[in-house]
Scaffold this active site. Structure first.
Site, PDB file in Angstrom:
ATOM      1  N   ALA A  43       0.832  -1.201   0.000  1.00 47.45           N
ATOM      2  CA  ALA A  43       0.000   0.000   0.000  1.00 47.45           C
ATOM      3  C   ALA A  43       0.871   1.258   0.000  1.00 47.45           C
ATOM      4  O   ALA A  43       0.593   2.224  -0.714  1.00 47.45           O
ATOM      5  CB  ALA A  43      -0.904  -0.022   1.216  1.00 47.45           C
ATOM      6  N   TYR A  45       3.866   1.505  -1.159  1.00 43.85           N
ATOM      7  CA  TYR A  45       4.490   1.572  -2.483  1.00 43.85           C
ATOM      8  C   TYR A  45       3.505   2.165  -3.496  1.00 43.85           C
ATOM      9  O   TYR A  45       3.808   3.099  -4.220  1.00 43.85           O
ATOM     10  CB  TYR A  45       4.900   0.150  -2.890  1.00 43.85           C
ATOM     11  CG  TYR A  45       5.606   0.053  -4.221  1.00 43.85           C
ATOM     12  CD1 TYR A  45       6.986   0.179  -4.300  1.00 43.85           C
ATOM     13  CD2 TYR A  45       4.896  -0.172  -5.390  1.00 43.85           C
ATOM     14  CE1 TYR A  45       7.637   0.077  -5.522  1.00 43.85           C
ATOM     15  CE2 TYR A  45       5.538  -0.271  -6.612  1.00 43.85           C
ATOM     16  CZ  TYR A  45       6.913  -0.150  -6.666  1.00 43.85           C
ATOM     17  OH  TYR A  45       7.550  -0.252  -7.868  1.00 43.85           O
ATOM     18  N   GLU A 125       2.772 -36.261   6.453  1.00 39.68           N
ATOM     19  CA  GLU A 125       4.110 -35.792   6.806  1.00 39.68           C
ATOM     20  C   GLU A 125       4.087 -34.274   6.976  1.00 39.68           C
ATOM     21  O   GLU A 125       3.201 -33.606   6.423  1.00 39.68           O
ATOM     22  CB  GLU A 125       5.096 -36.160   5.684  1.00 39.68           C
ATOM     23  CG  GLU A 125       4.861 -35.339   4.425  1.00 39.68           C
ATOM     24  CD  GLU A 125       5.409 -35.985   3.157  1.00 39.68           C
ATOM     25  OE1 GLU A 125       4.921 -37.083   2.809  1.00 39.68           O
ATOM     26  OE2 GLU A 125       6.275 -35.385   2.518  1.00 39.68           O
ATOM     27  N   TYR A 235      11.049 -35.146  -0.461  1.00 36.40           N
ATOM     28  CA  TYR A 235       9.709 -35.700  -0.273  1.00 36.40           C
ATOM     29  C   TYR A 235       9.000 -36.082  -1.564  1.00 36.40           C
ATOM     30  O   TYR A 235       7.911 -36.628  -1.538  1.00 36.40           O
ATOM     31  CB  TYR A 235       8.825 -34.763   0.546  1.00 36.40           C
ATOM     32  CG  TYR A 235       8.771 -33.334   0.033  1.00 36.40           C
ATOM     33  CD1 TYR A 235       8.202 -33.031  -1.192  1.00 36.40           C
ATOM     34  CD2 TYR A 235       9.293 -32.293   0.811  1.00 36.40           C
ATOM     35  CE1 TYR A 235       8.159 -31.738  -1.661  1.00 36.40           C
ATOM     36  CE2 TYR A 235       9.255 -30.990   0.345  1.00 36.40           C
ATOM     37  CZ  TYR A 235       8.694 -30.721  -0.892  1.00 36.40           C
ATOM     38  OH  TYR A 235       8.654 -29.444  -1.353  1.00 36.40           O
ATOM     39  N   LYS A 299      -0.876 -37.643   1.286  1.00 36.98           N
ATOM     40  CA  LYS A 299      -0.739 -38.108  -0.099  1.00 36.98           C
ATOM     41  C   LYS A 299      -1.287 -39.521  -0.212  1.00 36.98           C
ATOM     42  O   LYS A 299      -1.035 -40.346   0.672  1.00 36.98           O
ATOM     43  CB  LYS A 299       0.753 -38.127  -0.508  1.00 36.98           C
ATOM     44  CG  LYS A 299       1.409 -36.771  -0.443  1.00 36.98           C
ATOM     45  CD  LYS A 299       2.921 -36.831  -0.652  1.00 36.98           C
ATOM     46  CE  LYS A 299       3.521 -35.447  -0.434  1.00 36.98           C
ATOM     47  NZ  LYS A 299       4.977 -35.444  -0.354  1.00 36.98           N
ATOM     48  N   CYS A 428     -13.319   7.771  -8.147  1.00 34.85           N
ATOM     49  CA  CYS A 428     -12.133   6.961  -8.348  1.00 34.85           C
ATOM     50  C   CYS A 428     -10.888   7.790  -8.027  1.00 34.85           C
ATOM     51  O   CYS A 428     -10.733   8.891  -8.559  1.00 34.85           O
ATOM     52  CB  CYS A 428     -12.084   6.476  -9.796  1.00 34.85           C
ATOM     53  SG  CYS A 428     -10.505   5.749 -10.241  1.00 34.85           S
ATOM     54  N   CYS A 446     -15.260   2.103 -10.135  1.00 40.06           N
ATOM     55  CA  CYS A 446     -14.997   3.296 -10.911  1.00 40.06           C
ATOM     56  C   CYS A 446     -15.809   3.187 -12.195  1.00 40.06           C
ATOM     57  O   CYS A 446     -15.737   2.185 -12.895  1.00 40.06           O
ATOM     58  CB  CYS A 446     -13.501   3.340 -11.217  1.00 40.06           C
ATOM     59  SG  CYS A 446     -13.115   4.420 -12.573  1.00 40.06           S
TER      60      CYS A 446
HETATM   61  S1  IVH Z   1       4.523 -32.494  -1.989  1.00 39.92           S
HETATM   62  C1  IVH Z   1       2.780 -32.038  -6.442  1.00 39.92           C
HETATM   63  N1  IVH Z   1       5.358 -32.517   0.473  1.00 39.92           N
HETATM   64  O1  IVH Z   1       4.578 -27.015  -0.229  1.00 39.92           O
HETATM   65  C2  IVH Z   1       3.149 -31.323  -5.199  1.00 39.92           C
HETATM   66  N2  IVH Z   1       5.287 -30.418  -0.642  1.00 39.92           N
HETATM   67  O2  IVH Z   1       2.136 -25.689  -1.027  1.00 39.92           O
HETATM   68  C3  IVH Z   1       4.274 -31.981  -4.488  1.00 39.92           C
HETATM   69  N3  IVH Z   1       6.109 -28.547   0.712  1.00 39.92           N
HETATM   70  O3  IVH Z   1       5.510 -26.475  -3.539  1.00 39.92           O
HETATM   71  C4  IVH Z   1       4.578 -31.304  -3.223  1.00 39.92           C
HETATM   72  N4  IVH Z   1       6.594 -29.707   2.497  1.00 39.92           N
HETATM   73  O4  IVH Z   1       7.358 -26.516  -1.774  1.00 39.92           O
HETATM   74  C5  IVH Z   1       5.096 -31.745  -0.595  1.00 39.92           C
HETATM   75  N5  IVH Z   1       6.120 -32.692   2.643  1.00 39.92           N
HETATM   76  C6  IVH Z   1       5.869 -31.952   1.579  1.00 39.92           C
HETATM   77  C7  IVH Z   1       6.090 -30.554   1.579  1.00 39.92           C
HETATM   78  C8  IVH Z   1       5.784 -29.817   0.447  1.00 39.92           C
HETATM   79  C9  IVH Z   1       6.605 -28.500   1.948  1.00 39.92           C
HETATM   80  C10 IVH Z   1       5.941 -27.361  -0.160  1.00 39.92           C
HETATM   81  C11 IVH Z   1       6.403 -27.528  -1.577  1.00 39.92           C
HETATM   82  C12 IVH Z   1       5.192 -27.217  -2.408  1.00 39.92           C
HETATM   83  C13 IVH Z   1       4.365 -26.420  -1.463  1.00 39.92           C
HETATM   84  C14 IVH Z   1       2.901 -26.492  -1.825  1.00 39.92           C
END
Ligand code: IVH
Length: 747
Positions: A43, A45, A125, A235, A299, A428, A446
């Site tokens: 804001a 900026y 996880e 991961y 997952k 505006c 506007c």
């Molecule tokens: S899985 C297809 N596992 O969160 C997506 N991502 O909000 C695969 N991240 O871009 C990502 N911990 O940078 C995965 N245990 C984890 C993670 C993780 C951190 C981040 C990652 C991703 C972002 C998404």
């Protein structure tokens, strides 16, 4: 920076003000874009830029000295090469409540056409709060490391990655090509020590471990990265020349065998209740982990099922991030600025004394609209117990995940007599046109439309940009020139430019920088673009949330502008009802958070939808819109808003009248059903309708909701009813589910 009253300035003072502003904005650009360390709030900026623009509009002769007002940020840090990811690096969808987790599991079962989640396992996880990195190993040797960038292209940080001790330089028994992905982060202890060292030597102090990790990895000098204690958890993976496992949990095990650090809190769970249990377990240990996490990632364990579930435009269907609750913090509201969007909406933004909320320094928060400031929702009902927001108030700010900060509460006990009621502008702030609020609309807009410089110029620049119409010789600079001269006020004007000026060349030729050759070249470049692929046209319209991917999807789903417009118009009542339900849901979530009780999201949504009662046709048109891969509700809503806005719609139609829009070619497919129009009807037994649809689409077929002469195949399950009758009448080929699966080679 203290500001002077522009009306009383003389030209010498004006020039001095611009010089000061130039220094401040240029250095702020650098802090933001190159150092990952913003020194001004958005804001602040924007309001400084506006001050500059106001000066220039009173002293146009100073325009040349104020080029910094036209810059869009600092150039990308040069020095890092670019790397195209062979498999896009995507983000994750979010869950905020237990209910969202149950919905996630149920959604997966529905998609896979399974009645229950029995036997469906998930991993859970921690979600590490760092930055993601993709590592490419060829014949076991680390050859490349790239940041995520925009998901498609990242920065080459190979040298820097080689300095991180958690990252093996060589791995054994791996496929020939293997891309490992994970998170670079910094532990709390290392972060504190780094900041201490930085303070001692007068260097930069980082706001949080995430910023410190990002700033340390993105160093042009890898020796600096080497001195920064970065760590890495693996991961997931990108491209691999052969599979490394059948399940997510086995794959993680293999990553460990290759020598990567994997998170010890990863657990295999059997159902949603187990997932939520592990979430709470991790939440309890959060404070003692020694590094920042901001949620838990779930997952689907079976990699074959992950494959079937696939991806939406930017997120996988088979994973979700269950975020920890929003954090709250109190701060002082110093002012309210008004921003004018591309669509003319006047959005009030709270300027706050900077405060850390959930590890991020927040200095502004959205205030939505004028009713919201007054403590009312769009129907006039009280929110926050009717407490209004005044400049000078103490406000409680919350931030949930990636969501923009918002005001949760106001401390009336601390309100002083100086607190100022905000007088929402009726004009505006950019162009001075009346700002109108239409009945039933919570937003004041506007009315300047194309005469509002802010809206019009931004839209035009987007329109001619590379991924849109890509008109050679017409960039941001030329758009500004043409706009100021009154030659081009909206996209349609580009295509009448030549005619309106007779040959046009005469006028152009006399302008700085234009000669016969360049003027002719411009007119022929414009002429070239009167034939345009539908997807580029959709993207060029500059509708919020409609990026290139979504535009491509829309163009594939709706062959013509008329089809698209009809579908969006038809879905409008449902779009409005769902927006109301979303708003009610958010209020409910906030109330639950403040009163520390369970959120009753489903009940709240149901009640709103019941009250709004959009008709069946609207609901099914809406479902069609949002069920398409890539078109989430936010995108569909903004598309719906743009098409329902009379001025915008008229400008779209004026533009289209000049164009020949070509249909988007479906990706070349050599499948037997490529290019065919198929309809599913009745119950499918092997998979859900959604999966069948995306499978057919991935083979190049077009899936339609109704049978017509154009239909090539009807896939009829039990109870196919009237569609089957109609197909018979029209002589359309009818297959049952098994015949269809064998036709496409899936048994
Ligand atoms: S899985 C297809 N596992 O969160 C997506 N991502 O909000 C695969 N991240 O871009 C990502 N911990 O940078 C995965 N245990 C984890 C993670 C993780 C951190 C981040 C990652 C991703 C972002 C998404």
């Amino acid at each position: 920076m203290e500001r002077l009253d522009i009306k009383t300035l003389n030209d010498v003072q004006a020039a001095a003000e611009l010089k000061k502003l130039g220094d401040i904005l240029t250095s702020a650009d650098r802090d933001y874009h190159q150092k990952d360390a913003p020194t001004l709030s958005d804001a602040q900026y924007d309001s400084l830029k506006k001050y500059g623009r106001d000066i220039v509009s009173r002293f146009p002769q100073l325009e040349k000295t104020a080029q910094f007002l036209n810059s869009v940020g600092a150039p990308a840090v040069s020095g890092f090469g670019k790397i195209s990811h062979s498999v896009r690096m995507l983000s994750l969808g979010n869950a905020f409540s237990d209910e969202d987790v149950f919905d996630f599991v149920r959604g997966i079962c529905d998609y896979l056409g399974r009645g229950t989640s029995q036997g469906l396992a998930f991993t859970a996880e921690p979600k590490i709060d760092g930055l993601s990195l993709s590592l490419r190993y060829e014949n076991g040797a680390l050859t490349q490391a790239a940041t995520r960038g925009d998901g498609a292209v990242g920065e080459n940080v190979t040298e820097n990655a080689l300095t991180i001790s958690d990252i093996p330089h060589h791995i054994e028994n791996a496929p020939e090509i293997l891309e490992i992905r994970g998170e670079v982060y910094m532990s709390h202890q290392d972060f504190e020590a780094l900041n201490l060292r930085q303070t001692e030597k007068g260097g930069k102090v980082f706001a949080n471990p995430r910023n410190a990790a990002a700033g340390s990895l993105r160093q042009l000098d890898a020796d600096i990265t080497r001195q920064r204690p970065l760590r890495f958890f693996a991961y997931s993976w990108g491209f691999m020349s052969e599979p490394i496992a059948d399940t997510q949990s086995q794959a993680i095990e293999r990553l460990t065998q290759f020598g990567f650090s994997t998170n010890p809190l990863t657990k295999l769970c059997q159902n949603a209740t187990d997932l939520i249990g592990h979430y709470h377990e991790i939440e309890q240990r959060r404070a003692t982990l020694g590094y920042d996490i901001d949620g838990v990632v779930y997952k689907v364990d079976d990699l074959a099922l992950q494959g079937r579930l696939g991806f939406r435009a930017t997120t996988p269907r088979w994973a979700i991030a269950h975020k920890f609750p929003a954090e709250l913090a109190w701060t002082h509201l110093e002012g309210i600025d008004i921003q004018v969007g591309r669509t003319g909406a006047l959005s009030p933004v709270a300027r706050l004394a900077p405060v850390t909320v959930g590890g991020v320094v927040v200095s502004n928060a959205t205030l939505h609209n004028e009713d919201y400031i007054l403590g009312r929702d769009s129907k006039g009902a009280m929110i926050r117990d009717g407490k209004d927001i005044r400049i000078g108030d103490w406000v409680q700010i919350y931030r949930a995940g990636d969501v923009i900060p918002k005001v949760a509460d106001i401390d009336l006990g601390k309100r002083t007599a100086e607190a100022q009621v905000f007088d929402f502008p009726k004009h505006c702030p950019i162009c001075g046109s009346t700002a109108l609020r239409e009945e039933g609309d919570s937003v004041r807009r506007c009315s300047g439309g194309v005469i509002c410089a802010a809206q019009a110029v931004e839209k035009l620049k987007h329109f001619v940009s590379r991924a849109a119409f890509d008109i050679e010789g017409m960039g941001a600079k030329q758009i500004e020139q043409f706009y100021t001269d009154g030659w081009i006020k909206e996209p349609a004007d580009i295509f009448t430019l030549k005619d309106r000026f007779g040959s046009g060349i005469q006028q152009l030729k006399n302008r700085d920088g234009w000669g016969d050759k360049s003027a002719n070249a411009l007119f022929s470049a414009i002429e070239d673009k009167t034939i345009i692929p539908f997807s580029r046209l959709i993207f060029a319209l500059g509708i919020r949330h409609v990026g290139e991917v979504a535009a491509r999807d829309l163009a594939l789903q709706f062959d013509t502008w008329t089809d698209l417009a009809q579908a969006v118009d038809c879905a409008r009542p449902a779009a409005l009802a769902f927006r109301k339900a979303d708003e009610a849901e958010e209020q409910e979530r906030l109330a639950a958070m403040q009163m520390q009780r369970r959120a009753r999201i489903t009940e709240t949504r149901k009640a709103v939808l019941f009250a709004e009662n959009p008709d069946e046709t609207a609901i099914s048109a809406w479902d069609d819109l949002i069920s398409k891969d890539g078109l989430g509700p936010a995108l569909a809503l903004s598309l719906s808003d743009a098409m329902a806005n009379k001025n915008e719609r008229a400008a779209f139609e004026r533009l289209i009248a000049h164009l020949t829009v070509t249909r988007s070619e479906r990706p070349a497919q050599n499948s037997v059903v490529a290019g065919q129009i198929v309809v599913f009807s009745g119950t499918l037994e092997k998979m859900s309708r959604a999966e069948a649809k995306s499978q057919a689409e991935s083979l190049g077929a077009k899936v339609s909701g109704s049978v017509s002469k154009k239909t090539d195949i009807l896939i009829a399950g039990p109870g196919a009813g009237s569609k089957a009758t109609k197909a018979k009448e029209l002589g359309v080929k009818i297959l049952d589910e098994d015949e269809w699966l064998s036709l496409i080679g899936r048994t």
